[in-house]
Design an enzyme around this catalytic site. Structure first.
Site, PDB file in Angstrom:
ATOM      1  N   LYS A   1       0.770  -1.171  -0.224  1.00  0.00           N
ATOM      2  CA  LYS A   1       0.017   0.044   0.002  1.00  0.00           C
ATOM      3  C   LYS A   1       0.821   1.312  -0.021  1.00  0.00           C
ATOM      4  CE  LYS A   1      -1.976   2.924   2.408  1.00  0.00           C
ATOM      5  NZ  LYS A   1      -1.920   4.473   1.864  1.00  0.00           N
TER       6      LYS A   1
ATOM      7  N   GLU B   1       9.476  15.401  15.340  1.00  0.00           N
ATOM      8  CA  GLU B   1       9.970  15.052  14.216  1.00  0.00           C
ATOM      9  C   GLU B   1       9.206  16.288  13.367  1.00  0.00           C
ATOM     10  OE1 GLU B   1       8.843  11.567  11.808  1.00  0.00           O
ATOM     11  OE2 GLU B   1      10.772  11.621  11.316  1.00  0.00           O
TER      12      GLU B   1
ATOM     13  N   CYS C   1      13.285  10.412   7.302  1.00  0.00           N
ATOM     14  CA  CYS C   1      13.279   9.930   8.628  1.00  0.00           C
ATOM     15  C   CYS C   1      14.458   9.999   9.443  1.00  0.00           C
ATOM     16  CB  CYS C   1      12.821   8.542   8.744  1.00  0.00           C
ATOM     17  SG  CYS C   1      13.399   7.247   7.736  1.00  0.00           S
TER      18      CYS C   1
ATOM     19  N   GLU D   1       9.637   0.807  10.896  1.00  0.00           N
ATOM     20  CA  GLU D   1      10.558   1.991  10.526  1.00  0.00           C
ATOM     21  C   GLU D   1      10.027   3.184  10.730  1.00  0.00           C
ATOM     22  OE1 GLU D   1      12.572   4.503   9.324  1.00  0.00           O
ATOM     23  OE2 GLU D   1      12.549   3.813   7.449  1.00  0.00           O
TER      24      GLU D   1
HETATM   25  P1  NDP Z   1       1.605   7.934   8.388  1.00  0.00           P
HETATM   26  O1  NDP Z   1       2.307   7.155   9.304  1.00  0.00           O
HETATM   27  O2  NDP Z   1       0.209   8.418   8.465  1.00  0.00           O
HETATM   28  O3  NDP Z   1       1.785   7.327   6.730  1.00  0.00           O
HETATM   29  C1  NDP Z   1       2.536   6.119   6.406  1.00  0.00           C
HETATM   30  C2  NDP Z   1       1.684   5.244   5.574  1.00  0.00           C
HETATM   31  O4  NDP Z   1       0.895   4.550   6.557  1.00  0.00           O
HETATM   32  C3  NDP Z   1       0.918   5.820   4.514  1.00  0.00           C
HETATM   33  O5  NDP Z   1       0.867   4.975   3.648  1.00  0.00           O
HETATM   34  C4  NDP Z   1      -0.577   5.982   5.138  1.00  0.00           C
HETATM   35  O6  NDP Z   1      -1.370   5.852   4.173  1.00  0.00           O
HETATM   36  C5  NDP Z   1      -0.627   4.718   6.192  1.00  0.00           C
HETATM   37  N1  NDP Z   1      -1.338   4.635   7.252  1.00  0.00           N
HETATM   38  C6  NDP Z   1      -2.032   5.761   7.849  1.00  0.00           C
HETATM   39  N2  NDP Z   1      -2.912   5.247   8.948  1.00  0.00           N
HETATM   40  C7  NDP Z   1      -2.751   3.722   8.896  1.00  0.00           C
HETATM   41  C8  NDP Z   1      -3.300   3.020   9.788  1.00  0.00           C
HETATM   42  N3  NDP Z   1      -4.002   3.445  10.803  1.00  0.00           N
HETATM   43  N4  NDP Z   1      -2.841   1.626   9.409  1.00  0.00           N
HETATM   44  C9  NDP Z   1      -1.948   1.481   8.641  1.00  0.00           C
HETATM   45  N5  NDP Z   1      -1.708   2.302   7.847  1.00  0.00           N
HETATM   46  C10 NDP Z   1      -1.929   3.549   7.676  1.00  0.00           C
HETATM   47  O7  NDP Z   1       2.408   9.424   7.812  1.00  0.00           O
HETATM   48  P2  NDP Z   1       1.676  10.873   7.401  1.00  0.00           P
HETATM   49  O8  NDP Z   1       1.809  10.489   5.943  1.00  0.00           O
HETATM   50  O9  NDP Z   1       0.590  11.054   7.964  1.00  0.00           O
HETATM   51  O10 NDP Z   1       2.772  11.774   8.206  1.00  0.00           O
HETATM   52  C11 NDP Z   1       2.610  12.200   9.129  1.00  0.00           C
HETATM   53  C12 NDP Z   1       4.100  12.269   9.942  1.00  0.00           C
HETATM   54  O11 NDP Z   1       4.725  11.298  10.106  1.00  0.00           O
HETATM   55  C13 NDP Z   1       5.121  13.287   8.979  1.00  0.00           C
HETATM   56  O12 NDP Z   1       4.834  14.577   9.323  1.00  0.00           O
HETATM   57  C14 NDP Z   1       6.338  12.821   9.526  1.00  0.00           C
HETATM   58  O13 NDP Z   1       6.548  13.393  10.815  1.00  0.00           O
HETATM   59  C15 NDP Z   1       5.913  11.482   9.843  1.00  0.00           C
HETATM   60  N6  NDP Z   1       6.535  10.502   8.698  1.00  0.00           N
HETATM   61  C16 NDP Z   1       7.498   9.615   9.116  1.00  0.00           C
HETATM   62  C17 NDP Z   1       7.938   8.884   7.999  1.00  0.00           C
HETATM   63  C18 NDP Z   1       9.112   8.133   8.171  1.00  0.00           C
HETATM   64  O14 NDP Z   1       9.702   7.661   7.128  1.00  0.00           O
HETATM   65  N7  NDP Z   1       9.787   7.944   9.328  1.00  0.00           N
HETATM   66  C19 NDP Z   1       7.581   8.809   6.748  1.00  0.00           C
HETATM   67  C20 NDP Z   1       6.120   9.626   6.672  1.00  0.00           C
HETATM   68  C21 NDP Z   1       5.859  10.287   7.618  1.00  0.00           C
HETATM   69  P3  NDP Z   1      -2.019   7.442   3.663  1.00  0.00           P
HETATM   70  O15 NDP Z   1      -0.763   8.165   3.262  1.00  0.00           O
HETATM   71  O16 NDP Z   1      -2.814   7.060   2.677  1.00  0.00           O
HETATM   72  O17 NDP Z   1      -2.462   8.109   4.871  1.00  0.00           O
END
Ligand code: NDP
Length: 495
Positions: free
Chosen positions: A199, A404, A307, A273
């Site tokens: 996904k 973050e 990240c 991660e």
């Molecule tokens: P999320 O953790 O929400 O998104 C990561 C992935 O998880 C996306 O594919 C998202 O889908 C999906 N997802 C969201 N909710 C669920 C759930 N309940 N169960 C399973 N999968 C889910 O990150 P965000 O995009 O909301 O970003 C928010 C913050 O997270 C950022 O500001 C940043 O600080 C941090 N972040 C950290 C990352 C890293 O690599 N460590 C990467 C991305 C974000 P969808 O995108 O469709 O919502």
């Protein structure tokens, strides 16, 4: 006076004889955009049973690029069943040497279509073309090449064990490295003999969907990889599906914790991660100009949507002033704007929601009493943008030093002794990465041992290699990706 002149020249080269860069936009006419996309289930593109769709945009222009399907529970169920059938009938029975051929083929097609993928990644995600072209694409191909090499050597990778695949892997990935994260997840899972339901993130589905085309072009047996686009609810339905044997997630700590709660007691294998708040530590004996390049690469690479970004700069007090001065001068030369321009260093923020989050955290830093300095650059009028920012006078308790930000924002703190540096570096709920800049090899080794961070870079930052395990401590998650450690996360090694 001479210094001030030099500063002016760096900030506004055009005033000194028109030495500014001419626009160098990458062409987009070789990327055909489809108006709408289906889901890849069982080797075919199908319309979503949910009948729901959403629009995906270019964050640099806010222009709609395409419509994408939003997979619902029925679609998730169909994809998991397709993956199970492919696992049982084909993929788990196939000799490793045969699986390897598919992985090599995928890697080669990615190389052949690299330009198309790089442009599409930049259009959908906002990252500078020079990064998608020179980092994301070569590394994505490298992950497939590297893991292809392991597919028929698993017995040698884990001597004395009988490595067996786990079954169906559910993989949920974020928006900061859309294709690269797909490659990080798919390549080890497939090499180890698992099948996958992937996904991608809501804002950046297009390169994952095009990767689906590559998988079909490589004639990967149907159902071995299924791709479900959608939002958080799709991800939640996938990781909670009873037919999944392994979950791999990259994203926010908050969602990672929710997934851990969902899987608790299920016996399913999980790797997380998550976020980071890395310390990039510069000692007074470090080569300062080189360190400045590493600091810039550490936090402004990919707009800080990384990240493992070096978002906390820890500087030894004796060099804090000259280092921050050099850093600001370097930041003034960063080119912010059109991500498709080959000279652009900092592109668009990935989404309005992320821009709002960065803006809110920066405002909190100013309200707390930190001093912000922003690179003097003109921002485009449309799209989502944030100026490269550095905060000085930061206290450890400020939110900008703890949370973050996931944007181009650096917080500077100082230290006097190595012990203080280690203590401050470890004073975070996260533990994904760190950097050390010093002339002394012994100090590097000592600090690397004492830092609670999964990756410690020495006199460099943000270097990645498929052979090198990557992952975190504490709230940055657990499990490793890359290298033999990453393979182990997709294998049953109990016998
Ligand atoms: P999320 O953790 O929400 O998104 C990561 C992935 O998880 C996306 O594919 C998202 O889908 C999906 N997802 C969201 N909710 C669920 C759930 N309940 N169960 C399973 N999968 C889910 O990150 P965000 O995009 O909301 O970003 C928010 C913050 O997270 C950022 O500001 C940043 O600080 C941090 N972040 C950290 C990352 C890293 O690599 N460590 C990467 C991305 C974000 P969808 O995108 O469709 O919502």
């Amino acid at each position: 006076m001479a210094e001030e002149l030099e500063r002016q020249r760096e900030r506004a080269p055009a005033q000194f004889g028109g030495l500014d860069y001419a626009p160098a936009p990458e062409a987009t006419d070789h990327v055909s955009l489809r108006a709408d996309h289906g889901l890849l289930i069982g080797g075919r593109w199908v319309a979503p049973a949910s009948e729901r769709r959403f629009k995906t945009i270019n964050p640099a222009t806010e222009e709609v690029l395409a419509e994408v399907a939003e997979a619902g529970e029925e679609d998730v169920d169909a994809a998991v069943k397709a993956a199970r059938a492919a696992y049982a009938k084909v993929w788990s029975r196939m000799p490793g040497a045969e699986r390897a051929k598919y992985l090599y083929r995928i890697a080669r097609i990615l190389q052949e279509r690299a330009r198309e993928f790089a442009v599409l990644e930049t259009m959908n995600g906002g990252k500078p073309i020079k990064e998608s072209r020179d980092v994301d694409l070569p590394l994505a191909a490298a992950h497939f090449f590297y893991h292809a090499g392991w597919a028929d050597k698993l017995d040698y990778a884990f001597p004395g064990r009988r490595p067996a695949p786990l079954g169906v892997a559910a993989q949920v990935i974020p928006w900061n490295f859309p294709l690269l994260m797909a490659a990080w997840k798919l390549a080890p899972a497939l090499a180890a003999g698992n099948t996958v339901v992937l996904k991608p993130a809501e804002t950046t589905s297009l390169t994952a969907l095009r990767l689906g085309e590559v998988l079909l072009e490589a004639e990967l047996p149907e159902g071995v990889v299924n791709i479900l686009t959608g939002a958080g609810a799709t991800g939640a339905a996938l990781v909670g599906h009873g037919g999944v044997d392994k979950v791999a997630f990259t994203g926010s700590t908050e969602v990672g914790k929710a997934i851990q709660r969902t899987l608790a007691g299920s016996g399913k294998k999980l790797t997380l991660e998550l976020g980071g708040k890395a310390a990039n530590i510069v000692f007074e004996d470090a080569p300062l100009d080189q360190a400045v390049e590493g600091i810039v690469n550490g936090i402004y690479f990919n707009q800080g949507h990384v990240c493992c970004a070096g978002s906390r700069l820890l500087v030894q007090e004796s060099i804090a002033e000259p280092l921050v001065d050099k850093l600001k001068r370097r930041m003034a030369t960063l080119r912010v704007g059109d991500p498709l321009d080959k000279n652009t260093d900092v592109g668009a923020i990935n989404s309005r929601a992320q821009l709002d989050k960065i803006t809110e955290l920066v405002a909190s830093g100013e309200a707390d009493g930190a001093q912000a300095w922003q690179a003097p650059c003109e921002l485009p009028t449309r799209g989502f943008w944030f100026r490269p920012t550095v905060f000085t006078s930061v206290a450890q308790s400020y939110r900008i030093a703890q949370e973050e930000i996931f944007g181009p924002v650096l917080s500077v703190l100082t230290f006097r002794t190595p012990d203080e540096a280690v203590e401050k570096a470890n004073n975070t709920p996260y533990g994904l990465s760190a950097g050390v800049w010093t002339d002394k090899g012994s100090r590097i080794l000592e600090l690397a041992n004492r830092m609670r961070a999964g990756v410690v870079w020495a006199n460099t930052f943000n270097r990645f290699d498929p052979a090198s395990p990557f992952g975190g401590y504490k709230e940055s998650g657990f499990g490793r990706e890359g290298g033999r450690h990453g393979l182990a996360a997709y294998l049953d090694l109990s016998s």
